[in-house]
Design a protein around this motif. Structure first.
Motif, PDB file in Angstrom:
ATOM      1  N   GLY A  34      -2.565   6.837  10.077  1.00  0.00           N
ATOM      2  CA  GLY A  34      -1.479   7.113   9.144  1.00  0.00           C
ATOM      3  C   GLY A  34      -0.925   5.828   8.541  1.00  0.00           C
ATOM      4  O   GLY A  34      -0.652   5.767   7.338  1.00  0.00           O
ATOM      5  N   ALA A  35      -0.781   4.802   9.363  1.00  0.00           N
ATOM      6  CA  ALA A  35      -0.276   3.522   8.864  1.00  0.00           C
ATOM      7  C   ALA A  35      -1.249   2.904   7.870  1.00  0.00           C
ATOM      8  O   ALA A  35      -0.843   2.371   6.825  1.00  0.00           O
ATOM      9  CB  ALA A  35      -0.028   2.564  10.031  1.00  0.00           C
ATOM     10  N   MET A  46      -2.716   1.615   2.216  1.00  0.00           N
ATOM     11  CA  MET A  46      -3.673   1.699   1.113  1.00  0.00           C
ATOM     12  C   MET A  46      -3.041   2.353  -0.111  1.00  0.00           C
ATOM     13  O   MET A  46      -3.242   1.894  -1.240  1.00  0.00           O
ATOM     14  CB  MET A  46      -4.917   2.466   1.557  1.00  0.00           C
ATOM     15  CG  MET A  46      -5.787   1.681   2.513  1.00  0.00           C
ATOM     16  SD  MET A  46      -7.128   2.632   3.243  1.00  0.00           S
ATOM     17  CE  MET A  46      -7.998   3.188   1.814  1.00  0.00           C
ATOM     18  N   MET A  47      -2.283   3.405   0.087  1.00  0.00           N
ATOM     19  CA  MET A  47      -1.624   4.066  -1.041  1.00  0.00           C
ATOM     20  C   MET A  47      -0.573   3.150  -1.654  1.00  0.00           C
ATOM     21  O   MET A  47      -0.399   3.117  -2.866  1.00  0.00           O
ATOM     22  CB  MET A  47      -0.976   5.379  -0.593  1.00  0.00           C
ATOM     23  CG  MET A  47      -1.973   6.447  -0.202  1.00  0.00           C
ATOM     24  SD  MET A  47      -3.048   6.918  -1.545  1.00  0.00           S
ATOM     25  CE  MET A  47      -1.890   7.745  -2.612  1.00  0.00           C
ATOM     26  N   ARG A  48       0.111   2.401  -0.849  1.00  0.00           N
ATOM     27  CA  ARG A  48       1.120   1.467  -1.328  1.00  0.00           C
ATOM     28  C   ARG A  48       0.475   0.370  -2.164  1.00  0.00           C
ATOM     29  O   ARG A  48       1.019  -0.044  -3.179  1.00  0.00           O
ATOM     30  CB  ARG A  48       1.852   0.870  -0.129  1.00  0.00           C
ATOM     31  CG  ARG A  48       2.981  -0.022  -0.481  1.00  0.00           C
ATOM     32  CD  ARG A  48       3.706  -0.452   0.767  1.00  0.00           C
ATOM     33  NE  ARG A  48       4.601  -1.529   0.428  1.00  0.00           N
ATOM     34  CZ  ARG A  48       4.849  -2.565   1.188  1.00  0.00           C
ATOM     35  NH1 ARG A  48       4.280  -2.656   2.362  1.00  0.00           N
ATOM     36  NH2 ARG A  48       5.662  -3.496   0.807  1.00  0.00           N
ATOM     37  N   GLY A  49      -0.699  -0.077  -1.764  1.00  0.00           N
ATOM     38  CA  GLY A  49      -1.411  -1.115  -2.496  1.00  0.00           C
ATOM     39  C   GLY A  49      -1.871  -0.645  -3.860  1.00  0.00           C
ATOM     40  O   GLY A  49      -1.945  -1.428  -4.803  1.00  0.00           O
ATOM     41  N   GLN A  50      -2.184   0.639  -4.016  1.00  0.00           N
ATOM     42  CA  GLN A  50      -2.628   1.161  -5.305  1.00  0.00           C
ATOM     43  C   GLN A  50      -1.480   1.230  -6.293  1.00  0.00           C
ATOM     44  O   GLN A  50      -1.688   1.114  -7.486  1.00  0.00           O
ATOM     45  CB  GLN A  50      -3.235   2.543  -5.136  1.00  0.00           C
ATOM     46  CG  GLN A  50      -4.583   2.516  -4.470  1.00  0.00           C
ATOM     47  CD  GLN A  50      -5.169   3.911  -4.327  1.00  0.00           C
ATOM     48  OE1 GLN A  50      -4.513   4.900  -4.614  1.00  0.00           O
ATOM     49  NE2 GLN A  50      -6.392   3.983  -3.865  1.00  0.00           N
ATOM     50  N   ARG A  51      -0.273   1.428  -5.833  1.00  0.00           N
ATOM     51  CA  ARG A  51       0.877   1.565  -6.726  1.00  0.00           C
ATOM     52  C   ARG A  51       1.375   0.231  -7.263  1.00  0.00           C
ATOM     53  O   ARG A  51       2.040   0.189  -8.275  1.00  0.00           O
ATOM     54  CB  ARG A  51       2.028   2.264  -6.009  1.00  0.00           C
ATOM     55  CG  ARG A  51       1.867   3.762  -6.016  1.00  0.00           C
ATOM     56  CD  ARG A  51       3.104   4.407  -5.488  1.00  0.00           C
ATOM     57  NE  ARG A  51       2.770   4.898  -4.163  1.00  0.00           N
ATOM     58  CZ  ARG A  51       3.600   4.968  -3.151  1.00  0.00           C
ATOM     59  NH1 ARG A  51       4.831   4.608  -3.283  1.00  0.00           N
ATOM     60  NH2 ARG A  51       3.211   5.429  -1.989  1.00  0.00           N
TER      61      ARG A  51
END
Length: 64
Positions: free
Chosen positions: A18-19, A24-29
């Motif tokens: 989960g972390a 990874m999602m944070r890096g895409q934004r």
């Protein structure tokens, strides 16, 4: 005490996954400098045109 360690070991994998997914999602934004939307489409179309011209020049020379 031993059952607590087993419980922590059992939760380590899903919590870690989960972390990693969150990071990874944070890096895409954050926007890593890549183009989005119409600008990206225009750039890709110009690259395709360039590649077509190079291929046509190779065929005219007797290459591929």
């Amino acid at each position: 005490m031993e059952s607590l360690l087993y419980g922590l070991a059992l939760l380590a994998c899903p919590v870690g996954m989960g972390a990693m997914m969150w990071m990874m999602m944070r890096g895409q934004r954050t926007g890593s400098g890549t183009l989005k939307g119409p600008d990206q489409v225009a750039e890709l179309r110009s690259e395709i045109d360039l590649l077509k011209a190079e291929r046509a020049a190779q065929r005219a020379k007797g290459g591929l």
